[in-house]
Design a protein around this motif. Structure first.
Motif, PDB file in Angstrom:
ATOM      1  N   CYS A   1     -10.874  -2.750   5.128  1.00 42.00           N
ATOM      2  CA  CYS A   1     -10.163  -2.716   3.666  1.00 42.00           C
ATOM      3  C   CYS A   1     -11.277  -2.944   2.586  1.00 42.00           C
TER       4      CYS A   1
ATOM      5  N   ARG B   1       0.784  -1.215  -0.074  1.00 34.02           N
ATOM      6  CA  ARG B   1       0.077   0.059  -0.049  1.00 34.02           C
ATOM      7  C   ARG B   1       0.848   1.195  -0.042  1.00 34.02           C
TER       8      ARG B   1
ATOM      9  N   ASN C   1      -7.664   7.301  -4.881  1.00 35.77           N
ATOM     10  CA  ASN C   1      -6.731   5.780  -4.752  1.00 35.77           C
ATOM     11  C   ASN C   1      -6.172   5.768  -3.515  1.00 35.77           C
ATOM     12  N   ILE C   2      -5.508   7.038  -3.366  1.00 42.42           N
ATOM     13  CA  ILE C   2      -4.455   7.371  -2.232  1.00 42.42           C
ATOM     14  C   ILE C   2      -5.078   7.043  -1.029  1.00 42.42           C
TER      15      ILE C   2
ATOM     16  N   TYR D   1      -7.804   5.378  -0.508  1.00 45.03           N
ATOM     17  CA  TYR D   1      -8.161   3.755  -0.318  1.00 45.03           C
ATOM     18  C   TYR D   1      -6.890   3.103   0.234  1.00 45.03           C
ATOM     19  N   TYR D   2      -6.000   3.455  -0.327  1.00 52.73           N
ATOM     20  CA  TYR D   2      -4.545   2.688   0.180  1.00 52.73           C
ATOM     21  C   TYR D   2      -4.281   3.035   1.535  1.00 52.73           C
ATOM     22  N   GLU D   3      -4.250   4.618   1.885  1.00 49.96           N
ATOM     23  CA  GLU D   3      -4.189   4.873   3.285  1.00 49.96           C
ATOM     24  C   GLU D   3      -5.142   4.279   4.201  1.00 49.96           C
TER      25      GLU D   3
ATOM     26  N   CYS E   1      -6.365   1.397   4.033  1.00 56.62           N
ATOM     27  CA  CYS E   1      -6.121  -0.036   4.134  1.00 56.62           C
ATOM     28  C   CYS E   1      -4.616  -0.092   5.144  1.00 56.62           C
ATOM     29  N   LEU E   2      -3.903   0.864   4.778  1.00 49.70           N
ATOM     30  CA  LEU E   2      -2.518   0.857   5.455  1.00 49.70           C
ATOM     31  C   LEU E   2      -2.964   1.231   6.950  1.00 49.70           C
TER      32      LEU E   2
ATOM     33  N   VAL F   1       0.819   4.326  -2.626  1.00 52.44           N
ATOM     34  CA  VAL F   1       0.609   5.738  -2.281  1.00 52.44           C
ATOM     35  C   VAL F   1       1.629   6.619  -2.963  1.00 52.44           C
TER      36      VAL F   1
ATOM     37  N   ALA G   1      -6.495   9.481  -8.883  1.00 54.01           N
ATOM     38  CA  ALA G   1      -5.180   9.071  -8.097  1.00 54.01           C
ATOM     39  C   ALA G   1      -5.316   9.613  -6.578  1.00 54.01           C
ATOM     40  N   ASP G   2      -5.971  10.583  -6.226  1.00 57.23           N
ATOM     41  CA  ASP G   2      -6.178  10.965  -4.810  1.00 57.23           C
ATOM     42  C   ASP G   2      -7.158   9.997  -3.997  1.00 57.23           C
TER      43      ASP G   2
ATOM     44  N   ASN H   1       1.358   6.819  -6.598  1.00 62.63           N
ATOM     45  CA  ASN H   1       0.290   7.722  -7.230  1.00 62.63           C
ATOM     46  C   ASN H   1       0.353   9.030  -6.776  1.00 62.63           C
TER      47      ASN H   1
END
Lengths: 379, 430
Positions: free
Chosen positions: B289, A364, B393-394, B396-398, B400-401, A368, B390-391, A371
């Motif tokens: 998640c 992840r 997505n970021i 979303y990843y955060e 999950c992180l 980040v 992209a934002d 992206n």
């Protein structure tokens, strides 16, 4: 003792080479390496199962690829599968080598050192004859009356553990499959963004880098899923360990059943003896019936029978005593190893979960950053 | 001492509302993969750089200040459902603020429904045929597949209608159109509609009378280039739309499996002693998640796809304007040729041919200006769109992180009790 395994492919057979480095008086000695086939590993394990029934014997890695997420890797000759199996076998030997009791076994030592005729040596121990028959074990499981409650609970636990880990592995494989699909479809963006960038003036560069990012993203899934397989293998080991746990429980049930049968047999003989001595017939016996029908036996005959029975009773009591002792020893030793196993399991699974979490985090994080990089490059 | 990863990076991770200080921006260099992280602030340093949307907001603000001072502001909001005997429909509130002389009052607030927007658009096409009219969101919705009264649908539509009006507002010619004015201000729009007032501009009147039937031999290079560009552009957007839909479909299927995967860890946790808490933690983490992924796919459907479709519609309407321009040029060229063939001594060009030439040159000028404006807006829109994605997505990843990071302490405490000092040193803090 250190064990290292290497691989060699010989037509359709995979052989394993290993060297063991022994420390004798502080000096490392590299013994000769030798070749072992998967079937020899199986033989070793079967031997250990017979001679150490109170030990939770480490399991072998799977012979065929199961719980596969991608049809391709179901191939047993697939290099990734073969490599993972090699690691599994190495792990198997390391677990034995680090076990306080198993590491001292002679056959294990010979497995690592005796080049030729190891198979014969194992077979000469006659361990196959000593093995309990499946039927006997099954029978015991159903008929045992008073097994140690701890073993009954443990058996339930191992059944449930097996069921839950299987379920977990199945779903994980499906999750991996789906995730693969998501990543790969993103790859389609790569080409169209590139084509689009060709007709744009100012936007061209931004679109190109977006397309490139998509391609990189799509191709990253292969490594990710490879790492996940490692986690799945760690779970699989404990799936197979559940079977080893159950084997110990079965052995206890068998011994307990044996004990109960012996006690029952002894009790009936004692009763028979008593009846003969006092002349009261409480239990049905063929001899009793025939005497009723055809006349009483002579006192000498009766005396003789009592004598035989008394001998048998004596023998029986000795046997029962030793069986009882054996049973208690077994329970004590088995439970000690089970406690050891529990600690090991908790440690190993925690490590596995930590690695899994760390892997997820690093994936992840990487996403980040890439992206964000993409965003800023678009500006 | 708090766990190094327990420090919440949620302030920066959630939303992009806070604008970062310029020094924070400078501190980040994204040269090669070497990323320098800010010190202080979040102890974990796991926060993303300022979200791109907040960065973009700052830029847009600057743009406005650099550009012409605005004197017309229009907002579409507050959708309301109306249930009548004959039908049920949604109206939107249109709020207008303006200092222009064309508006009697400084502020107006009216309610309009989709029909009214559709009317406005056709009136604009009719009265301003030489200009590119922005597209409306799709008119027809397949009943049964999409719920026209669902919150998501109404919100998506509202955003598109707002965009539509803002684009007209930004246009130096269209924003002064009489029909547009009435749309924004009239209390009873239906009465006005019935009057059937045809308020055509000079050009509109002129173009209306262009007879079809003249075939253009060759499109001038610059307009041919525009035509080709629009063809390819629409094609690529169509492909991207299809891919995006496919991705959403795959993500939903992935989500289905995840929703089964998480709970199995809970089932396992119930069997265990020491491992119960960590396993339950993993289950909760996967659940989080899953939820984050669901939010992402919703965002893709609501924000990404509609913009793609809008631009495809835009290209289509622009291509028809190009064709109309061709007709105007064709008529002029045909008439010019006819004059040449008449072999008259007087080199003077008759009045109606002059009118045609005038018409054509105005059309060309208007169209060129609009194309340039369109290209600029398109660049901005797509930059915002792609960075927005992209934002998202970021974010979303955060999410999950953070979910996975919360597991680590669960697994570590017990390790220390065993006498092992397992110190988790994240590589990003080295």
């Amino acid at each position: 003792m250190y064990v290292f395994l290497f691989l060699k492919n010989n037509f359709s057979v995979v052989l394993f080479l290993f060297r063991s480095v022994e420390h004798t008086d502080g000096q490392s000695v590299l013994t000769d390496s030798l070749w072992r086939r998967y079937s020899e590993f199986e033989l070793l394990r079967n031997y250990l199962l017979v001679y150490y029934p109170h030990i939770v014997v480490p399991p072998l890695p799977e012979k065929r690829a199961e719980f596969v997420w991608h049809k391709l890797s179901a191939d047993n000759m697939d290099p990734d599968f073969v490599e993972r199996r090699r690691i599994g076998l190495e792990n198997f030997l390391l677990r034995i080598a680090s076990h306080p009791i198993l590491c001292r076994d002679k056959i294990f030592y010979l497995f690592l050192t005796q080049e030729g005729n190891w198979k014969e040596t194992v077979n000469e121990t006659g361990f196959q004859l000593k093995a309990d028959s499946r039927l006997k074990a099954l029978n015991a499981t159903f008929r045992v009356k008073n097994p140690d409650k701890r073993f009954t609970d443990l058996k339930h636990y191992s059944d449930e553990l097996q069921s839950v880990i299987s379920h977990l592995l199945r779903v994980r494989a499906r999750v991996a499959d789906r995730l693969y699909g998501v990543y790969k479809v993103h790859g389609n963006y790569g080409r169209v963004f590139s084509e689009w960038s060709a007709i744009e003036k100012e936007m061209g560069d931004g679109l190109q880098s977006a397309g490139h990012h998509m391609d990189v993203y799509a191709s990253s899934i292969d490594d990710i899923l490879e790492d996940e397989e490692h986690y799945a293998d760690q779970l699989k080991e404990y799936l197979f360990y559940a079977e080893a746990l159950r084997a110990v429980c079965r052995k206890h049930e068998l011994m307990q059943y044996d004990l109960e049968m012996a006690a029952q047999d002894l009790a009936s003989k004692k009763q028979q003896c008593e009846e003969l001595a006092t002349g009261t017939v409480r239990t049905f016996s063929l001899k009793g019936m025939t005497t009723k029908l055809f006349g009483q036996e002579t006192p000498e005959q009766r005396e003789a029978r009592i004598k035989v029975l008394e001998e048998q009773i004596n023998e029986g009591e000795q046997q029962l005593k030793s069986k009882n002792l054996e049973g208690r020893e077994f329970v004590k030793n088995a439970w000690a190893d089970i406690e050891r196993f529990k600690e090991q399991k908790n440690r190993d699974l925690k490590e596995a979960l930590i690695s899994y979490a760390v892997m997820q985090i690093s994936i992840r994080l990487h996403l980040v950053w890439t992206n964000s990089y993409l965003c800023l490059s678009e500006l | 001492m708090p766990h190094p990863l327990a420090g919440s990076s949620s302030e920066e991770a959630v939303g992009g509302d806070s604008t970062p200080s310029p020094d924070l921006l400078m501190a980040r260099s994204f040269g090669d993969k070497d990323l320098i992280l800010p010190n202080g602030g979040t102890p974990a340093g796991t926060s993303s750089p300022a979200s791109s949307s907040s960065l973009l907001n700052r830029l847009q603000l600057d743009d406005d200040i650099d550009g012409e001072t605005r004197d017309l502001f229009v907002i579409v909001d507050d959708p309301k459902k109306h249930v009548c005997t004959m039908e049920t429909y949604i109206t939107y509130r249109i709020t207008t603020k303006s200092t222009r002389v064309e508006f009697d009052l400084p502020e107006y607030s009216v309610r309009r429904r989709y029909q009214d927007f559709d009317w406005l658009r056709s009136k604009l096409e009719e009265s301003q045929p030489t200009h590119l009219i922005p597209p409306l969101p799709e008119k027809f919705v397949v009943k049964g597949v999409v719920d026209r009264f669902s919150e998501e649908f109404v919100e998506t539509r509202r955003k598109a209608l707002d965009k539509f009006l803002k684009r007209i507002t930004d246009h130096p010619v269209l924003s002064f159109n009489e029909h547009f004015n009435v749309f924004l201000t009239a209390k009873d729009l239906n009465a006005y509609k019935k009057q059937g007032i045809a308020l055509l501009t000079r050009m509109g009147e002129s173009v209306k009378h262009v007879t079809g039937g003249y075939k253009l031999r060759t499109r001038p290079l610059e307009f041919a280039a525009i035509g080709d560009y629009l063809d390819t552009f629409a094609l690529k957007l169509g492909t991207i739309d299809r891919i995006a839909q496919r991705i959403i479909k795959e993500e939903i299927e992935y989500l289905v499996e995840l929703r089964e995967y998480g709970p199995v860890y809970s089932t396992w946790s119930a069997l265990e002693g020491e491992l119960a808490e960590p396993l339950e933690g993993v289950s909760a983490c996967i659940g989080n998640c899953s939820t984050a992924l669901e939010e992402l796919t919703d965002d893709m459907t609501e924000d990404f796809l509609p913009v793609l479709r809008e631009y495809i519609l835009y290209s289509d309407s622009m291509k028809s304007v190009l064709k109309k321009r061709d007709q105007v040029q064709a008529e002029y060229e045909a008439k010019l040729e006819a004059v040449a063939l008449r072999k008259e001594d007087r080199p003077k060009v008759p009045a109606d041919v002059e009118k045609c030439q005038d018409r054509m040159e105005c059309f060309n000028a208007d169209l060129k200006a609009d194309m340039e404006r369109w290209q600029n807006n398109k660049r901005q829109d797509f930059r915002q769109l792609l960075m927005g994605m992209a934002d998202k997505n970021i974010q979303y990843y955060e999410k999950c992180l953070m979910a996975w990071e919360s597991i680590i302490p669960l697994l570590q405490e017990k390790q220390e009790a065993n006498g092992f000092q397992l110190v988790f040193i994240p590589w990003w803090s080295l």
